[in-house]
Design a protein around this motif. Structure first.
Motif, PDB file in Angstrom:
ATOM      1  N   ALA A  18       0.846  -1.196   0.000  1.00  0.00           N
ATOM      2  CA  ALA A  18       0.000   0.000   0.000  1.00  0.00           C
ATOM      3  C   ALA A  18       0.878   1.242   0.000  1.00  0.00           C
ATOM      4  O   ALA A  18       2.007   1.223   0.488  1.00  0.00           O
ATOM      5  CB  ALA A  18      -0.901  -0.001   1.227  1.00  0.00           C
ATOM      6  N   LEU A  19       0.351   2.321  -0.523  1.00  0.00           N
ATOM      7  CA  LEU A  19       1.132   3.543  -0.723  1.00  0.00           C
ATOM      8  C   LEU A  19       1.182   4.491   0.466  1.00  0.00           C
ATOM      9  O   LEU A  19       2.118   5.250   0.591  1.00  0.00           O
ATOM     10  CB  LEU A  19       0.575   4.290  -1.928  1.00  0.00           C
ATOM     11  CG  LEU A  19       1.345   5.553  -2.329  1.00  0.00           C
ATOM     12  CD1 LEU A  19       2.740   5.172  -2.786  1.00  0.00           C
ATOM     13  CD2 LEU A  19       0.617   6.274  -3.420  1.00  0.00           C
ATOM     14  N   PRO A  20       0.206   4.525   1.369  1.00  0.00           N
ATOM     15  CA  PRO A  20       0.145   5.610   2.344  1.00  0.00           C
ATOM     16  C   PRO A  20       1.432   5.926   3.088  1.00  0.00           C
ATOM     17  O   PRO A  20       1.657   7.069   3.457  1.00  0.00           O
ATOM     18  CB  PRO A  20      -0.953   5.136   3.307  1.00  0.00           C
ATOM     19  CG  PRO A  20      -1.850   4.306   2.456  1.00  0.00           C
ATOM     20  CD  PRO A  20      -0.934   3.613   1.493  1.00  0.00           C
ATOM     21  N   ALA A  21       2.283   4.936   3.308  1.00  0.00           N
ATOM     22  CA  ALA A  21       3.521   5.217   4.028  1.00  0.00           C
ATOM     23  C   ALA A  21       4.422   6.169   3.260  1.00  0.00           C
ATOM     24  O   ALA A  21       5.240   6.862   3.842  1.00  0.00           O
ATOM     25  CB  ALA A  21       4.271   3.919   4.319  1.00  0.00           C
ATOM     26  N   LEU A  22       4.276   6.188   1.940  1.00  0.00           N
ATOM     27  CA  LEU A  22       5.127   7.053   1.115  1.00  0.00           C
ATOM     28  C   LEU A  22       4.465   8.385   0.821  1.00  0.00           C
ATOM     29  O   LEU A  22       5.078   9.434   0.912  1.00  0.00           O
ATOM     30  CB  LEU A  22       5.446   6.349  -0.206  1.00  0.00           C
ATOM     31  CG  LEU A  22       6.331   5.104  -0.087  1.00  0.00           C
ATOM     32  CD1 LEU A  22       6.516   4.494  -1.461  1.00  0.00           C
ATOM     33  CD2 LEU A  22       7.676   5.465   0.495  1.00  0.00           C
ATOM     34  N   GLU A  75       7.766   8.451  -8.482  1.00  0.00           N
ATOM     35  CA  GLU A  75       7.643   7.019  -8.688  1.00  0.00           C
ATOM     36  C   GLU A  75       6.313   6.455  -8.182  1.00  0.00           C
ATOM     37  O   GLU A  75       5.870   5.396  -8.636  1.00  0.00           O
ATOM     38  CB  GLU A  75       8.812   6.297  -8.008  1.00  0.00           C
ATOM     39  CG  GLU A  75      10.152   6.554  -8.694  1.00  0.00           C
ATOM     40  CD  GLU A  75      11.317   6.008  -7.900  1.00  0.00           C
ATOM     41  OE1 GLU A  75      11.074   5.331  -6.879  1.00  0.00           O
ATOM     42  OE2 GLU A  75      12.460   6.255  -8.305  1.00  0.00           O
ATOM     43  N   ASN A  76       5.687   7.159  -7.251  1.00  0.00           N
ATOM     44  CA  ASN A  76       4.479   6.634  -6.617  1.00  0.00           C
ATOM     45  C   ASN A  76       3.228   7.446  -6.910  1.00  0.00           C
ATOM     46  O   ASN A  76       2.185   7.236  -6.287  1.00  0.00           O
ATOM     47  CB  ASN A  76       4.702   6.562  -5.107  1.00  0.00           C
ATOM     48  CG  ASN A  76       5.772   5.562  -4.740  1.00  0.00           C
ATOM     49  OD1 ASN A  76       5.544   4.362  -4.753  1.00  0.00           O
ATOM     50  ND2 ASN A  76       6.969   6.045  -4.445  1.00  0.00           N
ATOM     51  N   ILE A  77       3.314   8.356  -7.875  1.00  0.00           N
ATOM     52  CA  ILE A  77       2.206   9.268  -8.146  1.00  0.00           C
ATOM     53  C   ILE A  77       0.917   8.552  -8.539  1.00  0.00           C
ATOM     54  O   ILE A  77      -0.175   8.953  -8.152  1.00  0.00           O
ATOM     55  CB  ILE A  77       2.617  10.298  -9.246  1.00  0.00           C
ATOM     56  CG1 ILE A  77       1.531  11.349  -9.464  1.00  0.00           C
ATOM     57  CG2 ILE A  77       2.980   9.583 -10.548  1.00  0.00           C
ATOM     58  CD1 ILE A  77       1.336  12.284  -8.312  1.00  0.00           C
ATOM     59  N   ASN A  78       1.022   7.472  -9.289  1.00  0.00           N
ATOM     60  CA  ASN A  78      -0.175   6.773  -9.759  1.00  0.00           C
ATOM     61  C   ASN A  78      -0.987   6.226  -8.589  1.00  0.00           C
ATOM     62  O   ASN A  78      -2.209   6.414  -8.505  1.00  0.00           O
ATOM     63  CB  ASN A  78       0.220   5.650 -10.724  1.00  0.00           C
ATOM     64  CG  ASN A  78      -0.967   5.131 -11.512  1.00  0.00           C
ATOM     65  OD1 ASN A  78      -1.783   5.901 -12.002  1.00  0.00           O
ATOM     66  ND2 ASN A  78      -1.075   3.823 -11.624  1.00  0.00           N
ATOM     67  N   ARG A  79      -0.326   5.547  -7.675  1.00  0.00           N
ATOM     68  CA  ARG A  79      -1.018   5.006  -6.503  1.00  0.00           C
ATOM     69  C   ARG A  79      -1.529   6.123  -5.594  1.00  0.00           C
ATOM     70  O   ARG A  79      -2.591   6.006  -4.993  1.00  0.00           O
ATOM     71  CB  ARG A  79      -0.088   4.066  -5.731  1.00  0.00           C
ATOM     72  CG  ARG A  79       0.199   2.762  -6.477  1.00  0.00           C
ATOM     73  CD  ARG A  79       1.123   1.874  -5.634  1.00  0.00           C
ATOM     74  NE  ARG A  79       1.425   0.638  -6.338  1.00  0.00           N
ATOM     75  CZ  ARG A  79       0.678  -0.458  -6.289  1.00  0.00           C
ATOM     76  NH1 ARG A  79      -0.436  -0.455  -5.568  1.00  0.00           N
ATOM     77  NH2 ARG A  79       1.023  -1.539  -6.949  1.00  0.00           N
ATOM     78  N   TYR A  80      -0.739   7.165  -5.485  1.00  0.00           N
ATOM     79  CA  TYR A  80      -1.139   8.331  -4.680  1.00  0.00           C
ATOM     80  C   TYR A  80      -2.483   8.881  -5.147  1.00  0.00           C
ATOM     81  O   TYR A  80      -3.397   9.091  -4.347  1.00  0.00           O
ATOM     82  CB  TYR A  80      -0.039   9.384  -4.793  1.00  0.00           C
ATOM     83  CG  TYR A  80      -0.377  10.780  -4.306  1.00  0.00           C
ATOM     84  CD1 TYR A  80      -0.619  11.039  -2.968  1.00  0.00           C
ATOM     85  CD2 TYR A  80      -0.394  11.854  -5.201  1.00  0.00           C
ATOM     86  CE1 TYR A  80      -0.887  12.323  -2.519  1.00  0.00           C
ATOM     87  CE2 TYR A  80      -0.647  13.135  -4.777  1.00  0.00           C
ATOM     88  CZ  TYR A  80      -0.904  13.370  -3.434  1.00  0.00           C
ATOM     89  OH  TYR A  80      -1.159  14.645  -3.007  1.00  0.00           O
ATOM     90  N   LEU A  81      -2.625   9.091  -6.456  1.00  0.00           N
ATOM     91  CA  LEU A  81      -3.853   9.673  -6.994  1.00  0.00           C
ATOM     92  C   LEU A  81      -5.036   8.716  -6.910  1.00  0.00           C
ATOM     93  O   LEU A  81      -6.184   9.147  -6.830  1.00  0.00           O
ATOM     94  CB  LEU A  81      -3.633  10.115  -8.443  1.00  0.00           C
ATOM     95  CG  LEU A  81      -2.684  11.302  -8.628  1.00  0.00           C
ATOM     96  CD1 LEU A  81      -2.491  11.608 -10.108  1.00  0.00           C
ATOM     97  CD2 LEU A  81      -3.208  12.539  -7.897  1.00  0.00           C
ATOM     98  N   GLN A  82      -4.765   7.422  -6.919  1.00  0.00           N
ATOM     99  CA  GLN A  82      -5.851   6.449  -6.805  1.00  0.00           C
ATOM    100  C   GLN A  82      -6.200   6.144  -5.354  1.00  0.00           C
ATOM    101  O   GLN A  82      -7.214   5.510  -5.080  1.00  0.00           O
ATOM    102  CB  GLN A  82      -5.452   5.150  -7.518  1.00  0.00           C
ATOM    103  CG  GLN A  82      -5.311   5.324  -9.025  1.00  0.00           C
ATOM    104  CD  GLN A  82      -4.993   4.028  -9.745  1.00  0.00           C
ATOM    105  OE1 GLN A  82      -5.810   3.122  -9.787  1.00  0.00           O
ATOM    106  NE2 GLN A  82      -3.798   3.945 -10.307  1.00  0.00           N
ATOM    107  N   GLY A  83      -5.342   6.608  -4.429  1.00  0.00           N
ATOM    108  CA  GLY A  83      -5.588   6.370  -3.009  1.00  0.00           C
ATOM    109  C   GLY A  83      -6.331   7.520  -2.368  1.00  0.00           C
ATOM    110  O   GLY A  83      -7.489   7.799  -2.698  1.00  0.00           O
ATOM    111  N   THR A  84      -5.666   8.221  -1.432  1.00  0.00           N
ATOM    112  CA  THR A  84      -6.272   9.369  -0.745  1.00  0.00           C
ATOM    113  C   THR A  84      -5.389  10.589  -0.958  1.00  0.00           C
ATOM    114  O   THR A  84      -4.636  10.991  -0.068  1.00  0.00           O
ATOM    115  CB  THR A  84      -6.429   9.089   0.758  1.00  0.00           C
ATOM    116  OG1 THR A  84      -5.146   8.702   1.292  1.00  0.00           O
ATOM    117  CG2 THR A  84      -7.441   7.989   1.002  1.00  0.00           C
TER     118      THR A  84
END
Length: 418
Positions: A18-22, A75-84
């Motif tokens: 999951a992305l939230p840690a980043l 590197e993590n922008i895609n997951r960031y935008l799909q998360g919160t």
């Protein structure tokens, strides 16, 4: 394995981590507008803080900034935008913005654009998705070029090279004089892309370069092989161990007069020079390779702000974006970071340094403007294929055929996926 490699692997895995840690967005709502920031270096971080503070004083609203390391953010922008995601976040113009607009992860701000002043049609185009709607508030741009110290060139009697042959001859002379000809660091994966872009645009032209970035040209074509071959001829003059060195560390060797030149964007070396030394920093356009293309194209990325599709405080986000589109906002930023160029025509250029004025002239005289490899192509292709491919080339520049065949195979898979 480095922490950065682990982070990239986690981000690109099939949902394994999951992305939230980043990239964890701050809680939104009445407590403030949230801002996702990739301005982790000291100079831009301070400059953005000043701009946000100016907005807070003017609007009586609060901006809660969530700053993440620049490379991790990308590197993590895609997951960031799909998360919160945060309400507003920093990102790039052109294809990198259009990609997320097509995926429905951005908010249309065309209504705000109808009231914007000071932006050219070219800027509007770079802020527009393929659906014809606007998504970006452009904030500044900066050209890429070959940077050097004026005092080193003056003391050593070096002349500015205009052609590639002169460029290579100068590098050879610097090496003989005990300097590292090219300060070079690619630990973060993207800095070397600028060298590839210029070699390609100078050898094959802007149109070929953009077609290659969009998947319409083959990576194993004779033209691309020539680019890597030209680069291979320069490798003996590059700083050794580039994949283990950050661009900041490379730029510092230029500041310390240990290296003679470096290919970077305007803000990068400037941030590593002391205020007293900064007037000694200078640049020249990347040299001509084929006279047909000359030095027509300039790499000049545009950075700005976007509103995420999941913005919680949409009214606050729109109000902040309206402020960030003003000359006042740009003037405040540039007061603390004299390493970029304002995009709004109403911004005050009276305080521009000689280097900023030269950068304006360089871009104004360009016939074509590119946005940088990881912005002119698909972000997944740039991050999963080209970072590794270029770093592989830097480690082993002799297997060009194997390299370009592998790139082309992966390109076909990624671009076919839509």
């Amino acid at each position: 394995m480095s922490r950065r490699t682990l982070l990239r692997g986690a981000a690109l895995g099939a949902g394994a981590v999951a992305l939230p840690a980043l990239l964890t967005a701050c809680d939104s709502g009445p407590s403030g507008i949230t801002m996702g920031s990739n301005a982790s270096d000291a100079v831009p971080k301070k400059a953005f803080a000043a701009a946000f503070t100016a907005y807070e004083k003017k609007s009586k609203k609060t901006v809660k900034v969530n700053t993440v390391n620049h490379e991790n953010f990308q590197e993590n922008i895609n997951r960031y935008l799909q998360g919160t995601p945060d309400d507003v976040f920093m990102w790039f113009a052109g294809n990198r913005m259009q990609y997320f607009a097509r995926k429905g992860l951005l908010t249309d701000i065309s209504d705000l654009w109808r009231d914007f002043d000071g932006f050219t049609e070219a800027l509007k185009k770079q802020s527009t998705g393929r659906d014809g709607k606007q998504y970006l508030v452009p904030y500044y741009y900066y050209p890429w070029a070959v940077f050097h110290r004026k005092s080193v060139f003056r003391e050593r009697g070096y002349e500015i090279p205009r052609t590639f042959d002169e460029y290579r001859a100068l590098a050879k002379k610097m090496q003989k004089d005990g300097l590292v000809p090219f300060a070079f660091g690619d630990k973060d994966g993207w800095p070397a892309m600028g060298t590839f872009d210029y070699l390609n645009m100078r050898a094959n032209g802007y149109d070929f370069h953009i077609a290659l970035m969009s998947g319409r040209k083959s990576w194993n074509s004779p033209q691309v092989k020539q680019v890597f071959d030209l680069w291979r001829g320069l490798m003996p003059y590059h700083q050794k161990g580039a994949n283990g060195r950050t661009w900041q560390e490379a730029a510092q060797t230029l500041a310390q007069k240990k290296a003679g030149m470096t290919v970077l964007g305007l803000p990068h070396p400037g941030q590593q020079f002391s205020a007293a030394d900064r007037p000694d920093l200078d640049f020249f356009p990347f040299p001509e390779i084929d006279p047909v293309h000359g030095q027509d194209a300039v790499e000049a990325p545009i950075d700005g702000f976007l509103m995420s599709r999941k913005a919680k405080d949409e009214d606050g986000a729109r109000d902040l974006l309206k402020f960030l589109a003003t000359p006042e906002a740009e003037n405040t930023y540039l007061k603390y970071d004299p390493n970029n160029i304002a995009v709004n025509s109403g911004a005050d250029t009276a305080t521009y340094t000689a280097l900023q004025k030269k950068a304006v002239h360089l871009v104004a005289g360009a016939r074509q403007i590119s946005q940088f490899m990881d912005r002119d192509t698909r972000p997944d292709f740039a991050s999963t294929v080209m970072i590794q491919a270029i770093q592989q080339f830097l480690n082993n520049p002799d297997d060009i055929d194997g390299l370009v065949n592998d790139i082309e195979r992966q390109k076909k898979q990624i671009f076919a996926a839509g």
